[in-house]
Each structure stands twice: as structure tokens, then as C-alpha cells.
Design an enzyme around this catalytic site. Structure first.
Site, PDB file in Angstrom:
ATOM      1  N   GLU A 214      -6.763   5.047   7.683  1.00 59.07           N
ATOM      2  CA  GLU A 214      -6.523   6.456   7.333  1.00 59.07           C
ATOM      3  C   GLU A 214      -7.749   7.041   6.640  1.00 59.07           C
ATOM      4  O   GLU A 214      -8.066   8.214   6.811  1.00 59.07           O
ATOM      5  CB  GLU A 214      -5.258   6.579   6.463  1.00 59.07           C
ATOM      6  CG  GLU A 214      -4.012   6.373   7.307  1.00 59.07           C
ATOM      7  CD  GLU A 214      -2.822   5.769   6.582  1.00 59.07           C
ATOM      8  OE1 GLU A 214      -2.794   5.751   5.343  1.00 59.07           O
ATOM      9  OE2 GLU A 214      -1.914   5.276   7.293  1.00 59.07           O
TER      10      GLU A 214
ATOM     11  N   GLY B 215       2.461   2.664  10.694  1.00 54.67           N
ATOM     12  CA  GLY B 215       3.423   3.746  10.512  1.00 54.67           C
ATOM     13  C   GLY B 215       4.129   4.170  11.785  1.00 54.67           C
ATOM     14  O   GLY B 215       4.789   5.205  11.821  1.00 54.67           O
TER      15      GLY B 215
ATOM     16  N   ASN C 226       0.874  -1.172   0.000  1.00 57.82           N
ATOM     17  CA  ASN C 226       0.000   0.000   0.000  1.00 57.82           C
ATOM     18  C   ASN C 226       0.915   1.227   0.000  1.00 57.82           C
ATOM     19  O   ASN C 226       1.487   1.564   1.025  1.00 57.82           O
ATOM     20  CB  ASN C 226      -0.892  -0.030   1.256  1.00 57.82           C
ATOM     21  CG  ASN C 226      -1.725   1.231   1.402  1.00 57.82           C
ATOM     22  OD1 ASN C 226      -1.825   2.021   0.460  1.00 57.82           O
ATOM     23  ND2 ASN C 226      -2.322   1.416   2.564  1.00 57.82           N
TER      24      ASN C 226
ATOM     25  N   LYS D 275       0.085   4.266  -0.401  1.00 56.62           N
ATOM     26  CA  LYS D 275      -0.559   5.483   0.125  1.00 56.62           C
ATOM     27  C   LYS D 275      -0.293   6.635  -0.852  1.00 56.62           C
ATOM     28  O   LYS D 275      -0.242   6.403  -2.061  1.00 56.62           O
ATOM     29  CB  LYS D 275      -0.078   5.755   1.545  1.00 56.62           C
ATOM     30  CG  LYS D 275      -0.243   4.509   2.430  1.00 56.62           C
ATOM     31  CD  LYS D 275      -0.005   4.736   3.876  1.00 56.62           C
ATOM     32  CE  LYS D 275      -0.179   3.409   4.606  1.00 56.62           C
ATOM     33  NZ  LYS D 275      -0.062   3.538   6.058  1.00 56.62           N
TER      34      LYS D 275
ATOM     35  N   GLU E 285      -5.451  -4.524  10.738  1.00 56.87           N
ATOM     36  CA  GLU E 285      -4.415  -3.505  10.911  1.00 56.87           C
ATOM     37  C   GLU E 285      -4.693  -2.711  12.185  1.00 56.87           C
ATOM     38  O   GLU E 285      -5.495  -1.761  12.147  1.00 56.87           O
ATOM     39  CB  GLU E 285      -4.409  -2.551   9.716  1.00 56.87           C
ATOM     40  CG  GLU E 285      -4.115  -3.221   8.404  1.00 56.87           C
ATOM     41  CD  GLU E 285      -3.494  -2.243   7.413  1.00 56.87           C
ATOM     42  OE1 GLU E 285      -2.411  -2.539   6.921  1.00 56.87           O
ATOM     43  OE2 GLU E 285      -4.082  -1.183   7.172  1.00 56.87           O
TER      44      GLU E 285
ATOM     45  N   HIS F  43      -9.486   1.408   4.863  1.00 53.61           N
ATOM     46  CA  HIS F  43      -8.214   1.625   5.568  1.00 53.61           C
ATOM     47  C   HIS F  43      -8.419   2.627   6.705  1.00 53.61           C
ATOM     48  O   HIS F  43      -9.205   3.568   6.569  1.00 53.61           O
ATOM     49  CB  HIS F  43      -7.158   2.141   4.577  1.00 53.61           C
ATOM     50  CG  HIS F  43      -5.791   2.135   5.153  1.00 53.61           C
ATOM     51  ND1 HIS F  43      -5.348   3.135   5.994  1.00 53.61           N
ATOM     52  CD2 HIS F  43      -4.786   1.231   5.067  1.00 53.61           C
ATOM     53  CE1 HIS F  43      -4.113   2.847   6.378  1.00 53.61           C
ATOM     54  NE2 HIS F  43      -3.753   1.688   5.833  1.00 53.61           N
TER      55      HIS F  43
ATOM     56  N   SER G 185       3.365  -1.764  10.395  1.00 50.36           N
ATOM     57  CA  SER G 185       4.820  -1.822  10.578  1.00 50.36           C
ATOM     58  C   SER G 185       5.423  -3.186  10.238  1.00 50.36           C
ATOM     59  O   SER G 185       6.343  -3.654  10.902  1.00 50.36           O
ATOM     60  CB  SER G 185       5.204  -1.394  12.007  1.00 50.36           C
ATOM     61  OG  SER G 185       4.795  -0.059  12.232  1.00 50.36           O
TER      62      SER G 185
HETATM   63  P1  PGA Z   1       2.801   0.592   7.647  1.00 52.45           P
HETATM   64  O1  PGA Z   1       1.351   0.770   7.000  1.00 52.45           O
HETATM   65  O2  PGA Z   1       3.358  -0.691   7.107  1.00 52.45           O
HETATM   66  O3  PGA Z   1       3.574   1.795   7.217  1.00 52.45           O
HETATM   67  O4  PGA Z   1       2.603   0.526   9.137  1.00 52.45           O
HETATM   68  C1  PGA Z   1       0.489  -0.315   6.818  1.00 52.45           C
HETATM   69  C2  PGA Z   1      -0.807   0.140   6.209  1.00 52.45           C
HETATM   70  O5  PGA Z   1      -1.293   1.219   6.579  1.00 52.45           O
HETATM   71  O6  PGA Z   1      -1.392  -0.534   5.331  1.00 52.45           O
END
Ligand code: PGA
Length: 254
Positions: A100, A176, A10, A12, A170, A98, A216
Site C-alpha cells: 500500500e 484485503g 498490521n 493499517k 505479500e 508494504h 487474507s
Molecule cells: P490482509 O492484509 O490480511 O487484510 O489481506 C495483509 C497486509 O496487508 O499486511
């Protein structure tokens, strides 16, 4: 039942068209055994079609996905994009729900459910994201939160349609942040999710649905996560932006 792992990137809001193509051209030459793993990339919308053309030209088995869609077919929705438009770019998947999107764009489970149905009718496959916030985990309601998101997001989705869906667990506090859920905690949640799918649908569907972990994920922790019975892959953000790191994650089986 053996579920084929899915390792998904992903990106983003990262990488323009040039960077996306450079990445793909490097990644396609990596030695990945696609009989052992499915690999998916979700770039920003603008790179879907250019990447699709390269994927096709190179006969690459990589799956392409959007990171979102809108829940309407067409019309006066400035700045939005429909499931059919994503499909017309050559994508076969979309990520939905997601955290976000839920947090910054006020997406509720009801909205996710509407989007999910649009994706299904456009014959897209879906990575449906669920996950609790840190305060919810600390309050001891992580399971309730996640299972409720799951139930509401899947409302009205039939046994036939669920075959298009993979779930991504998640935990919001792990995205992140560099903090990963322990493989035991992730496994426990995946097990609950699978049980819920068995209740909502049936045992066969519960056993066959892929449940990815996200938050992460990096080359250093992928193997331990993938050893767990109910972890069938990963949704990778930050570490997927780097070809070498993502390649190491995708070849966790080696
Ligand atoms: P990350 O993001 O690996 O940077 O923690 C995962 C995601 O949001 O899909």
C-alpha cells in the site's frame, strides 16, 4: 534449524488510542504460549506510546511496531516521522515497503532501501514486505519481481544487519481481497526468497531468517500455511482488527 514463528498484526489506518488500548487489554489476557510464538502489533503511530506503557505495565511479551518511517533523521518534512521517533515511542520494529505504501505513496525499492538503513541505524527491527501484482503473476514473472524487490531493498545491508530483518511475502492480489495464495504457491515463493538470501548472504542466514506470509490470512487458513517448511509466520491485516480472530491466528500451534 527451528525458526520461532512470528505472527504480526498490521492494523493499517484503523483504531484510535482508546480502541487500541481496549484491544490490548483484551488480548493480554488470552492464553498464548509465547515460548512457541512471537506476537507483534503494528498500530497507527498515535497508539505506539500509549500501548507501550500498557505493555510495560503488564510485562507483556508483545512486540510493538510502526507501519512505516521516513528516510530522514529530522527536518522540514511535514507529516513524517523518523526511525528514532518511532523508537522513542517504545516500538522495536517497523514494517517497511508494504504494497500500500508502494502503490499509494510511490515508494520505490530505492526508497525502501533508504528507510531500511535508517531503521537499522536506529536499532529497529524490520518486517520488509515484497510481493507481486496480479498482472505480474499472470505474466509468469512473479519470482523475478519479488526477488528483484528483495535484492534492491537489501542493497548494502550487511550480514550483521540482516539479523534485524524478517521478510513478508505479500502477493498484492491477495491483500484485503479474501483471496489467499495457495499454501503450495506461498511455500514455493518462500523457498525462492530463502535461496536468494542464501546467495546474497550465506546458508546460515538463509536458514535463520523468518519469512512471513501475508494476504487474507484468517483463522481458517493459518494452520495450513504454517505447516509449510518455509512459512515462518504471518502478517495479518483485516483479521487482526478483531481480538478473537487474531488470537486464533496467534495460537495456530494449539
Ligand atoms: P490482509 O492484509 O490480511 O487484510 O489481506 C495483509 C497486509 O496487508 O499486511
Amino acid at each position: 534449524m527451528k525458526r520461532k514463528p512470528l505472527i504480526a498484526a498490521n492494523w493499517k489506518m484503523n483504531k484510535g488510542i482508546g480502541e487500541s488500548l481496549d484491544y490490548f487489554l483484551k488480548f493480554k489476557d488470552k492464553n498464548i504460549d509465547y515460548s512457541q510464538v512471537d506476537v507483534l502489533i503494528a498500530p497507527p503511530y498515535i497508539s505506539l506510546y500509549p500501548m507501550y506503557k500498557e505493555i510495560k505495565a503488564n510485562k507483556s511479551p508483545i512486540f510493538l511496531s510502526s507501519q512505516n518511517i521516513y528516510m530522514k533523521d529530522e527536518g522540514a518534512y511535514t507529516g513524517e516521522i523518523s526511525a528514532a521517533m518511532v523508537k522513542s515511542c517504545g516500538a522495536t520494529y517497523t514494517i517497511l515497503g508494504h504494497s500500500e505504501r508502494r502503490e499509494y505513496f510511490n515508494e520505490t525499492d530505492e526508497i525502501v532501501n533508504m528507510k531500511l538503513k535508517k531503521a537499522i541505524s536506529a536499532e529497529l527491527n524490520i518486517i520488509l514486505c515484497v510481493g507481486e501484482r496480479d498482472i505480474e503473476r499472470e505474466a509468469g514473472v512473479a519470482y523475478e519481481v519479488v526477488l528483484s524487490q528483495l535484492g534492491k531493498s537489501l542493497m548494502g545491508v550487511t550480514e550483521e544487519e540482516i539479523e534485524r530483518i524478517a521478510i513478508a511475502y505479500e502477493p498484492v492480489w491477495a491483500i484485503g481481497t479474501g483471496k489467499t495464495a495457495s499454501s503450495e504457491d506461498a511455500e514455493a515463493m518462500h523457498n525462492e526468497i530463502r535461496k536468494k538470501i542464501e546467495i546474497l548472504y550465506n546458508k546460515t542466514i538463509g536458514e535463520s531468517i523468518r519469512i512471513l506470509y501475508g494476504g487474507s490470512v484468517k483463522p481458517e487458513n493459518i494452520r495450513e500455511l504454517m505447516q509449510k517448511e518455509n512459512i515462518d509466520g504471518a502478517l495479518v491485516g483485516g483479521a487482526s482488527l478483531d481480538v478473537e480472530k487474531f488470537c486464533k491466528i496467534a495460537t495456530f500451534y494449539a
